[in-house]
Scaffold this active site. Structure first.
Site, short mmCIF file in Angstrom:
data_model
loop_
_atom_site.label_atom_id
_atom_site.label_comp_id
_atom_site.label_asym_id
_atom_site.label_seq_id
_atom_site.Cartn_x
_atom_site.Cartn_y
_atom_site.Cartn_z
N GLY A 11 43.15 93.50 -19.71
CA GLY A 11 42.20 93.36 -20.82
C GLY A 11 41.31 94.60 -20.92
N ARG A 25 37.30 114.84 -16.43
CA ARG A 25 36.41 116.00 -16.21
C ARG A 25 36.21 116.26 -14.71
NH1 ARG A 25 32.35 115.92 -21.46
NH2 ARG A 25 34.05 116.39 -22.90
N ARG A 72 49.68 94.59 -21.27
CA ARG A 72 50.15 93.81 -20.13
C ARG A 72 51.66 94.06 -20.10
NH1 ARG A 72 45.40 90.77 -19.02
NH2 ARG A 72 44.23 90.41 -20.92
N ASP A 103 42.11 92.49 -11.64
CA ASP A 103 42.83 92.09 -10.44
C ASP A 103 44.34 92.37 -10.53
OD1 ASP A 103 42.65 90.30 -7.89
OD2 ASP A 103 44.27 89.42 -9.09
N SER A 105 46.02 94.40 -12.50
CA SER A 105 46.31 95.84 -12.57
C SER A 105 46.21 96.49 -11.19
CB SER A 105 45.34 96.53 -13.52
OG SER A 105 45.39 95.91 -14.79
N THR A 125 37.06 95.35 -15.94
CA THR A 125 37.24 94.03 -16.54
C THR A 125 35.87 93.43 -16.82
OG1 THR A 125 37.96 91.75 -16.11
CG2 THR A 125 37.51 93.07 -14.17
N ASP A 127 35.24 90.38 -16.66
CA ASP A 127 35.13 89.09 -15.96
C ASP A 127 34.27 89.12 -14.69
OD1 ASP A 127 36.83 88.18 -17.91
OD2 ASP A 127 38.64 88.35 -16.69
N ASP A 129 35.29 89.47 -11.68
CA ASP A 129 35.98 88.55 -10.77
C ASP A 129 36.63 89.25 -9.58
OD1 ASP A 129 37.92 89.84 -12.25
OD2 ASP A 129 39.03 88.04 -12.78
N ARG A 162 19.77 70.66 -32.96
CA ARG A 162 21.05 70.21 -32.42
C ARG A 162 21.34 70.84 -31.05
NH1 ARG A 162 24.10 73.95 -36.74
NH2 ARG A 162 24.21 72.08 -38.01
N ARG A 171 37.54 84.07 -17.46
CA ARG A 171 38.68 83.45 -16.74
C ARG A 171 38.16 82.43 -15.73
NH1 ARG A 171 44.10 86.81 -16.03
NH2 ARG A 171 44.06 87.92 -17.99
N GLY A 185 17.94 81.97 -21.00
CA GLY A 185 17.18 80.71 -20.94
C GLY A 185 17.96 79.49 -21.40
N GLU A 222 34.78 79.71 -19.82
CA GLU A 222 36.10 79.24 -20.28
C GLU A 222 36.93 78.59 -19.17
OE1 GLU A 222 38.54 82.48 -21.75
OE2 GLU A 222 38.21 83.67 -19.95
N ARG A 253 34.37 91.46 -25.69
CA ARG A 253 35.11 92.59 -25.12
C ARG A 253 34.75 93.91 -25.79
NH1 ARG A 253 40.73 91.29 -24.01
NH2 ARG A 253 40.76 89.81 -22.29
#
Ligand code: ATP
Length: 319
Positions: A11, A25, A72, A103, A105, A125, A127, A129, A162, A171, A185, A222, A253
């Site tokens: 990603g 550089r 990918r 991860d 990659s 990434t 994420d 993670d 509401r 992920r 908050g 998610e 992203r």
């Protein structure tokens, strides 16, 4: 080492361009040639490889995405594709690679290492993670994008009195939700690392309403097992309050990277080049306690992430 390649994979993440710039550089300043590989491992297999110079990376530090494109690659996971990737590395005389990605990659980088190619892995990434580094390139920008969305949602959520479930990426990692929820908050933050206690979420919404709150923002990562639809339905049924869902999706992203992401990308990119120049074996580069660190690539990927318990507790206390 005299000639190296650089690719972005998996990603895309804001700050990847700043990392490419630092690699190109930095490598040139160390007297090395640097080749940009388009579309990650897929482009490596296809030989989409071109030499880069100082001006190839001009005017990109502020841009999201990746000028090298990303992909990918299923073929890279097959024996034939992997062999072709190795052939291309040999054809172009690349003595080492910088892989910027998540991860998966970096695991691809481990496979190349086993085949004799030194690889420097940079954590690219949103994420956050990867266990070996406190932060990944793109995470901070993504958190800030979510924060700005939360403040917009808060306005409309208050006007209509509401509850809003805001679904964010990450992920199986709850960090985007946790950091954006804490800084924004949010009333409740649901992350995959902790089981959902639906009764306490409902109780919090109702006690909030009783003390005059006109809205509730629930951030759901998610990776949480209960889907946003399921969650919204249960909350509406059990609190009697209208509940809407906002899925933020790919806006998380994109965008110009924050200063923090540009700094991280520049620092890890330059460290990668220095290590390759010293003919180091494969390393994963990241940040720990504000210091740039590097670990053996395989060992870094074997590290296990621990949930950020103190941050989770703080979010609960303050919400
Ligand atoms: P993100 O976290 O943003 O999704 P990622 O790098 O984890 O990024 P993946 O799609 O998992 O994204 O991996 C990118 C590519 O790396 C895959 O398409 C594949 O070619 C290679 N790859 C993934 N997992 C492995 C693995 N276990 N071993 C070798 N190569 C892998």
């Amino acid at each position: 080492m005299k000639r190296i390649g650089v690719l972005t994979s998996g990603g895309d993440a804001p700050g990847m361009n700043a990392a490419i710039r630092a690699v190109v550089r930095g490598a040139i300043s160390e007297g090395m040639e640097v080749y940009g590989i388009q579309r990650g491992y897929e482009g490596l297999i296809n030989g989409e490889i071109n030499q880069m110079d100082v001006s190839s990376v001009a005017d990109i530090i502020q841009r999201g995405g990746t000028i090298l494109r990303t992909a990918r690659s299923e073929r890279f996971l097959q024996q034939e594709g992997f062999k072709r990737a190795l052939d291309m590395i040999e054809n172009f005389g690349l003595e080492g690679l910088v892989v910027i990605g998540g991860d998966g990659s970096l695991r691809g980088g481990c496979d190349l290492t086993k085949a004799g190619v030194p690889v420097m892995g940079l954590p690219g990434t949103i994420d956050n993670d990867l266990a070996y580094t406190d932060f990944t390139i793109g995470f901070d920008t993504s958190v800030n994008t979510v924060l700005s969305a939360i403040s917009n949602i808060r306005d409309t959520s208050s006007s209509h009195e509401r509850t809003t479930v805001v679904e964010v990426m990450g992920r199986n990692c709850g960090d985007i939700a946790l950091y954006a929820g804490l800084a924004g908050g949010a009333e409740t933050i649901l992350i995959p690392e902790i089981d959902v206690d639906i009764s306490s979420v409902c109780k919090k919404i109702i006690t909030g309403k009783n003390r005059g709150k006109v809205h509730s923002i629930i951030i759901r990562a998610e990776g949480v097992k209960m889907s946003s639809q399921e969650l919204a339905q249960v909350l509406e049924d059990r609190t009697g309050l209208e509940t809407k869902i906002v899925v933020l999706g790919y806006i998380q992203r994109g965008g110009s990277p924050t200063a923090r992401d540009r700094m991280l990308a520049s620092q890890v990119g330059y460290r990668a080049v220095k290590l390759l120049h010293e003919d180091s074996s494969s390393r994963a580069i990241g940040i720990s306690g504000n210091q740039i660190v590097d670990y053996d690539l395989q060992e870094a990927l074997n590290m296990k992430r621990l949930p950020e318990t103190s941050m989770i507790r703080l979010a609960e206390i303050l919400s």
